[in-house]
Design a protein around this motif. Structure first.
Motif, short mmCIF file in Angstrom:
data_model
loop_
_atom_site.label_atom_id
_atom_site.label_comp_id
_atom_site.label_asym_id
_atom_site.label_seq_id
_atom_site.Cartn_x
_atom_site.Cartn_y
_atom_site.Cartn_z
N ALA A 28 -7.92 -13.47 -8.54
CA ALA A 28 -7.90 -12.42 -7.52
C ALA A 28 -7.52 -11.11 -8.18
CB ALA A 28 -6.89 -12.76 -6.42
N SER A 29 -8.15 -10.03 -7.71
CA SER A 29 -7.84 -8.69 -8.22
C SER A 29 -7.63 -7.77 -7.03
CB SER A 29 -9.00 -8.13 -9.05
OG SER A 29 -9.13 -8.85 -10.23
N VAL A 30 -6.61 -6.96 -7.12
CA VAL A 30 -6.35 -6.00 -6.05
C VAL A 30 -6.05 -4.64 -6.67
CG1 VAL A 30 -4.80 -5.39 -4.18
CG2 VAL A 30 -5.53 -7.74 -4.43
N VAL A 31 -6.58 -3.61 -6.02
CA VAL A 31 -6.30 -2.24 -6.45
C VAL A 31 -5.63 -1.51 -5.30
CG1 VAL A 31 -7.31 -0.06 -7.18
CG2 VAL A 31 -8.31 -2.21 -7.97
N PRO A 33 -5.43 1.75 -3.63
CA PRO A 33 -6.24 2.97 -3.75
C PRO A 33 -5.39 4.23 -3.75
CG PRO A 33 -6.42 2.07 -1.54
CD PRO A 33 -5.59 1.11 -2.32
N GLY A 37 -2.24 1.39 -8.69
CA GLY A 37 -1.77 0.13 -9.24
C GLY A 37 -2.84 -0.96 -9.15
N GLN A 38 -2.85 -1.83 -10.13
CA GLN A 38 -3.84 -2.92 -10.15
C GLN A 38 -3.16 -4.20 -10.57
OE1 GLN A 38 -7.23 -2.09 -12.57
NE2 GLN A 38 -7.53 -0.04 -11.74
N ALA A 57 -1.57 -6.45 -15.20
CA ALA A 57 -1.27 -5.44 -14.18
C ALA A 57 -1.18 -4.06 -14.82
CB ALA A 57 0.04 -5.78 -13.48
N GLU A 110 -1.20 -8.75 -1.05
CA GLU A 110 -2.66 -8.74 -0.99
C GLU A 110 -3.27 -9.62 -2.07
OE1 GLU A 110 -4.17 -4.76 -0.88
OE2 GLU A 110 -3.40 -4.40 1.14
N SER B 71 -1.13 -2.43 -20.23
CA SER B 71 -0.31 -3.28 -19.39
C SER B 71 1.11 -3.44 -19.95
CB SER B 71 -1.01 -4.63 -19.29
OG SER B 71 -0.39 -5.45 -18.36
N ARG B 89 1.61 9.40 -12.75
CA ARG B 89 0.36 8.93 -13.32
C ARG B 89 -0.68 10.05 -13.33
NH1 ARG B 89 -0.35 3.67 -10.16
NH2 ARG B 89 1.81 3.67 -9.50
N THR B 93 -7.58 7.20 -7.85
CA THR B 93 -8.30 5.95 -7.70
C THR B 93 -9.29 5.77 -8.83
OG1 THR B 93 -8.47 6.87 -5.53
CG2 THR B 93 -9.15 4.60 -5.80
N PRO B 97 -4.65 3.46 -14.19
CA PRO B 97 -3.77 4.63 -14.22
C PRO B 97 -3.04 4.75 -15.56
CG PRO B 97 -2.78 2.87 -12.93
CD PRO B 97 -4.18 2.42 -13.27
N ALA B 382 -9.45 -4.73 -1.03
CA ALA B 382 -8.85 -5.89 -1.70
C ALA B 382 -9.97 -6.71 -2.32
CB ALA B 382 -8.05 -6.73 -0.71
N ARG B 383 -9.85 -7.06 -3.53
CA ARG B 383 -10.87 -7.72 -4.36
C ARG B 383 -12.01 -6.77 -4.63
NH1 ARG B 383 -12.93 -13.37 -4.38
NH2 ARG B 383 -12.67 -12.89 -6.57
#
Lengths: 126, 383, 383, 126
Positions: A28-31, A33, A37-38, A57, A110, B71, B89, B93, B97, B382-383
């Motif tokens: 799973a990947s979440v950003v 917006p 952060g990721q 991350a 998330e 990271s 940062r 988007t 970052p 998300a995703r």
């Protein structure tokens, strides 16, 4: 309260389970917006439960620390456990978040929910 | 040096160089001592504080700015996380970052440094400011937003005309017109957003009369995410005419948050490097080699302020350095930015803000929201 | 010294005293040279730079603060009017305004000094600020408004809940509640206005939970124009309970614009004089005599920052000076304010704001405007 | 434009006609409730025109300079002349005012109009 909980300081400074599992059972990947952060999480399953997890991350220290904590935390959980976790649970697990860091709890929640989805509907359930 | 920036900017070259070198070398020794990751890089390069003392600032091993996107960010820190007060940062988007973490001491030093530069170059102590940029209220960790927002402490009245990622040109014009006559009015924002306001004025055939004391201050890339570049000269001509101000008062700034440095244009449009930073320009194909003044190369910035991490940064920007006296009376290093390094993503704050604004605008058109109400952003993908 | 306030505040007493004395003496010599009005006063007192060098800072002839209210204000200036950038006054309506005129150099020095103190005492680099004080937008020359407004450059979000002279407690509470959880929240304003918010919370039986990092910062008199005094201890207890913050984070500041000095409370509620100022306490009946530390007398402040005029000021405030180490780790002069000198009008900014607010409120009640819409001020009373 | 016109610099630095005329034929005082500026003007009449004027002023430099200029300017004027002066006329007479100083023109205009009123209805017409 300090700006960072002891847990976040520890996991930011000595991140555990960094990286990507090759051919994971789910990922799973979440950003975020707003803050950029990721979090990317890959897991391997055994007996319907997560037996190994890795994370990558980017972002603020609280996001990085939280992601490391989460990758350790999920081991032993099944999809239902993941889906049941909310922001409050994350916040508690990471030892508290200062105002302005609450987006990290949302980000983590998330990614956990997305992972649960992937386990139930994606590769994880194949 | 910060508190006497006016005189520090007018020192004879040798004195200024020595003061800057002393500051940067002291910080090099400090990071060499406190930061094991950086020390290993120094050892690999065969450099220690004595080498730098004898060979000069050019010997200081540089950190490629790309490292701040990685990271394992903890490696960069020379102080424990507990001492980090501010994380900023350089991108909104899209893309990873780049995060700079500042301890309390560095946060103070940078705030005072920017304040001193704003006072030295702009002499603002009141008046009204129109901000055509994201507010830190909505983007508390965006470097560009923080840098602009510091002006609010000097201004009597500040107004942000960017809500979420939607620009309100009508609101911007209304603010400027409303303040007419009662106070001096300034405009702050990245070039493409100020340019948007100018185009709005062109389209509506209007010209404002901000007057002689007004400033337009820009920060952020001149290349648009579409690949097109905003021409600085034409921008200044358009701004001077549409806003009714002198071209000398249209000032660009160059900086990157990882380096703590902001170089501000004087009235002759030369960007002055503050004396607490040292800029060196490197060969594009061999960044260990310095190129002579006036020659294009990769910009490297070494900071004499940052105790949080070794802010000796090799940027991904191509530009030119000059040194000496400027028509404005200041002496020191001056830089001009040419372009991003080939292969480096076009990815400064401003570019990402622009991309986002266009996305939101397109989205707003699609759902045909009523004019006047700012569009809500699409939900978090998300995703 | 400004840029290293943290270490300057921790110097051994002898070193700090020497640094402060050097700064103030240099300015004394400068004003003695440039300011013929001041020089005459010095000659009348038989004092010149050598006298001060040998007899110490206490020998510097003081200007009674009342001089800044006089019509022949030009006499005070050591620089030509052309160099004056900022004029600020210490009173709103009623009474004659006391005006301090700052040249560009002093304006810069004071802005940096305040910024350094805010960073040193409050470490603010983001968060939300509720301002229960006049905004410089409406009062561009009011010293109190300028001093508070400088915080806006450090905060991510600022909101003024005073419109004209009407306080909007509901709006203030709404702002604080709205920011809950998302960011740290601070409150700024003169004591009586913050007290008004507290009383509003008491009346509505509410308690906010600002949390540990939040600050309440006050500046302005504790004596109300009605003659009643707000008790500081009780104020802190009430604020801590009603706003949900630690008492250590409720901080008062003392200053007067004529002196450039702001003394800020540490967490132990001691007001620290910055090392670029020298405070001396004088015999109430013979201000030429210094009284010992710990003894009550008239506060005199000498500034090491001001090149515009000789900011060696005999105030109309009675207080006590102490010197040495504080539990907070800082060393230096500390002052506490006791009361206004008898015979001096109760006339600081805050008192006049309060008087005005009560006038407007009474007026608003009389004309029974609808709730929510701020009352318009009565028209300018010509004659 | 400079922050202060040459005229204002001159009159601030060397104020002319400072003070109060004893037993004046007319006088006027105005307070600016926002900025705290104050101007008090006393005049003596001869042949229906002002032949002598004195001022006392408090406030910002532009207000002080403007008051001194006004006290010189009014000599030779009658009540109708005073009443006809507006902010633009004052601004022009003082050599221009920077944004933020425009309240000084209003203050001056108000004291001139108040003086005209006093001349027509008060002691000045007795």
């Amino acid at each position: 309260m300090a700006r960072f909980s002891d847990e976040i300081v520890e996991h930011f400074t000595h991140p555990k389970n960094v990286g990507e599992l090759p051919e994971p059972d789910a990922d799973a990947s979440v950003v975020d917006p707003v803050c950029g952060g990721q979090v990317h999480l890959t897991v391997r399953m055994g007996d319907g439960r997560i037996c190994e997890a890795r994370f990558v991350a980017y972002g603020c220290a609280a996001a990085l620390g939280t992601a490391s904590i989460v990758a350790e935390w999920v081991v032993g959980m099944g999809p239902e456990d993941l889906a049941s976790l909310d922001e409050a649970a994350v916040t508690q697990r990471v030892g508290g978040l200062a105002p302005g860091q609450s987006h990290c709890a949302r980000l983590a929640m998330e990614v956990l929910h997305a992972l649960a989805d992937d386990l139930r509907t994606g590769k994880g359930s194949e | 040096m910060i508190c006497a920036l006016d005189s520090a900017s007018r020192l004879p070259d040798a004195d200024r160089r020595e003061a800057t070198a002393r500051l940067v070398m002291r910080l090099f020794a400090y990071h060499y001592e406190c930061n094991s990751f950086y020390r290993r890089r120094c050892e690999d390069a065969g450099v220690d504080p004595r080498t730098v003392m004898s060979r000069g600032l050019a010997a200081i091993p540089l950190l490629p700015v790309g490292l701040f996107k990685q990271s394992n960010a903890h490696l960069l820190l020379s102080r424990p996380l507990e001492e980090v007060e501010l994380e900023i940062r350089s991108t909104g988007t899209g893309g990873v970052p780049s995060v700079a973490r500042r301890d309390t001491k560095t946060t103070t030093a940078v705030a005072l440094a920017l304040m001193a530069q704003y006072r030295e170059f702009f002499s603002i102590s009141g008046g009204a400011g129109l901000f055509l940029c994201p507010s830190p209220a909505e983007n508390p960790e965006m470097g560009l937003a923080k840098v602009f927002n510091l002006f609010c402490g000097l201004l009597d009245r500040s107004h942000y005309a960017l809500h979420g990622y939607s620009v309100r040109e009508d609101e911007a014009v209304e603010f400027l017109v409303h303040e007419q006559g009662s106070t001096v009015r300034h405009v702050f924002g990245p070039p493409f957003l100020v340019n948007r306001l100018l185009d709005y004025l062109v389209k509506s055939g209007s010209e404002l009369k901000l007057g002689e004391g007004s400033l337009v201050v820009t920060l952020g890339g001149w290349k648009r995410y579409t690949g097109a570049t905003i021409d600085e000269r034409r921008f200044r001509e358009k701004a001077a005419r549409r806003l009714g101000i002198e071209q000398a008062n249209i000032r660009d700034m160059y900086g990157l948050i990882e380096s703590d440095m902001l170089a501000i244009e004087c009235e002759h449009h030369h960007k002055h490097v503050p004396p607490w930073c040292h800029v060196s320009v490197r060969d594009i194909f061999d960044p260990s080699r310095e190129v002579p003044d006036g020659t294009r190369g990769v910009i490297a910035v070494s900071s004499g302020l940052n105790t949080s991490y070794p802010a000796f940064i090799l940027t991904e920007d191509v530009g030119v350095r000059r040194e000496g006296g400027c028509e404005c009376g200041r002496r020191g290093q001056m830089i001009s930015f040419s372009r991003r390094l080939k292969g480096a993503e076009v990815g400064c704050c401003a570019v990402n803000i622009e991309r986002e604004i266009d996305t939101v605008s397109a989205w707003a058109r699609d759902v045909a929201i009523e004019p006047g109400s700012p569009p809500r952003r699409p939900a978090s993908p998300a995703r």
